[in-house]
Write a protein that holds these residues in place. Structure first.
Motif, PDB file in Angstrom:
ATOM      1  N   TYR A  58     -99.691 -34.110   1.281  1.00  0.00           N
ATOM      2  CA  TYR A  58    -100.604 -35.190   1.629  1.00  0.00           C
ATOM      3  C   TYR A  58     -99.877 -36.270   2.412  1.00  0.00           C
ATOM      4  O   TYR A  58     -98.712 -36.562   2.144  1.00  0.00           O
ATOM      5  N   SER A  59    -100.582 -36.866   3.362  1.00  0.00           N
ATOM      6  CA  SER A  59    -100.083 -38.015   4.102  1.00  0.00           C
ATOM      7  C   SER A  59    -101.196 -39.051   4.100  1.00  0.00           C
ATOM      8  O   SER A  59    -102.291 -38.784   4.622  1.00  0.00           O
ATOM      9  N   GLY A  93    -103.065 -39.922   1.706  1.00  0.00           N
ATOM     10  CA  GLY A  93    -104.199 -39.434   0.941  1.00  0.00           C
ATOM     11  C   GLY A  93    -104.954 -38.281   1.580  1.00  0.00           C
ATOM     12  O   GLY A  93    -105.945 -37.798   1.040  1.00  0.00           O
ATOM     13  N   THR A  94    -104.510 -37.811   2.743  1.00  0.00           N
ATOM     14  CA  THR A  94    -105.162 -36.704   3.444  1.00  0.00           C
ATOM     15  C   THR A  94    -104.311 -35.453   3.339  1.00  0.00           C
ATOM     16  O   THR A  94    -103.101 -35.497   3.568  1.00  0.00           O
ATOM     17  N   SER A  95    -104.934 -34.334   3.007  1.00  0.00           N
ATOM     18  CA  SER A  95    -104.233 -33.054   2.959  1.00  0.00           C
ATOM     19  C   SER A  95    -103.900 -32.625   4.384  1.00  0.00           C
ATOM     20  O   SER A  95    -104.799 -32.401   5.209  1.00  0.00           O
ATOM     21  N   VAL A  96    -102.618 -32.517   4.674  1.00  0.00           N
ATOM     22  CA  VAL A  96    -102.170 -32.137   6.012  1.00  0.00           C
ATOM     23  C   VAL A  96    -102.659 -30.724   6.365  1.00  0.00           C
ATOM     24  O   VAL A  96    -103.170 -30.488   7.452  1.00  0.00           O
ATOM     25  N   GLN A 101    -106.385 -30.638   7.084  1.00  0.00           N
ATOM     26  CA  GLN A 101    -106.690 -31.231   8.385  1.00  0.00           C
ATOM     27  C   GLN A 101    -106.368 -30.261   9.514  1.00  0.00           C
ATOM     28  O   GLN A 101    -107.121 -30.131  10.478  1.00  0.00           O
ATOM     29  N   ARG A 122    -109.130 -27.745   9.592  1.00  0.00           N
ATOM     30  CA  ARG A 122    -110.341 -28.355  10.160  1.00  0.00           C
ATOM     31  C   ARG A 122    -110.309 -28.388  11.675  1.00  0.00           C
ATOM     32  O   ARG A 122    -111.326 -28.214  12.335  1.00  0.00           O
ATOM     33  N   SER A 181    -109.083 -27.561  -4.131  1.00  0.00           N
ATOM     34  CA  SER A 181    -109.457 -27.695  -2.730  1.00  0.00           C
ATOM     35  C   SER A 181    -109.803 -26.365  -2.054  1.00  0.00           C
ATOM     36  O   SER A 181    -110.045 -26.325  -0.852  1.00  0.00           O
ATOM     37  N   GLN A 200    -112.934 -26.357  -0.008  1.00  0.00           N
ATOM     38  CA  GLN A 200    -112.787 -27.193   1.181  1.00  0.00           C
ATOM     39  C   GLN A 200    -112.066 -26.435   2.295  1.00  0.00           C
ATOM     40  O   GLN A 200    -112.446 -26.537   3.457  1.00  0.00           O
TER      41      GLN A 200
END
Length: 81
Positions: free
Chosen positions: A17-18, A20-23, A26, A29, A46, A49
């Motif tokens: 995470y960076s 609070g976002t899962s690298v 992302q 995505r 996750s 997701q």
């Protein structure tokens, strides 16, 4: 870092995470990474997701998915180009 999973060949799979976002999520995505379902076992929180993000990137034909016939990384490594 969370959801670590120790695999053979002295390999650790982790969710990074960076801010609070899962690298990894992302990257999936945006179509810069694909989901290796074998490694989702350690990411139960996750997993859905990741699968949804990959499907959306594929539908939008983003980056990796923009190829007419994308070869999955594990197939490429096996020489099945």
């Amino acid at each position: 870092m969370s959801a670590t999973l120790q695999l053979g060949h002295e390999r650790t799979v982790a969710e990074i995470y960076s801010g609070g976002t899962s690298v990894g999520l992302q990257l999936v995505r945006e179509g810069y990474a694909v989901v290796y379902h074998r490694y989702l076992d350690g990411c139960s929180e996750s997993e859905d997701q990741y699968i949804a993000a990959e499907e959306e990137a594929r539908t939008q034909r983003l980056n990796f998915w923009s190829q007419s016939n994308p070869v999955m990384p594990w197939e490429y490594r096996r020489g099945k180009q």
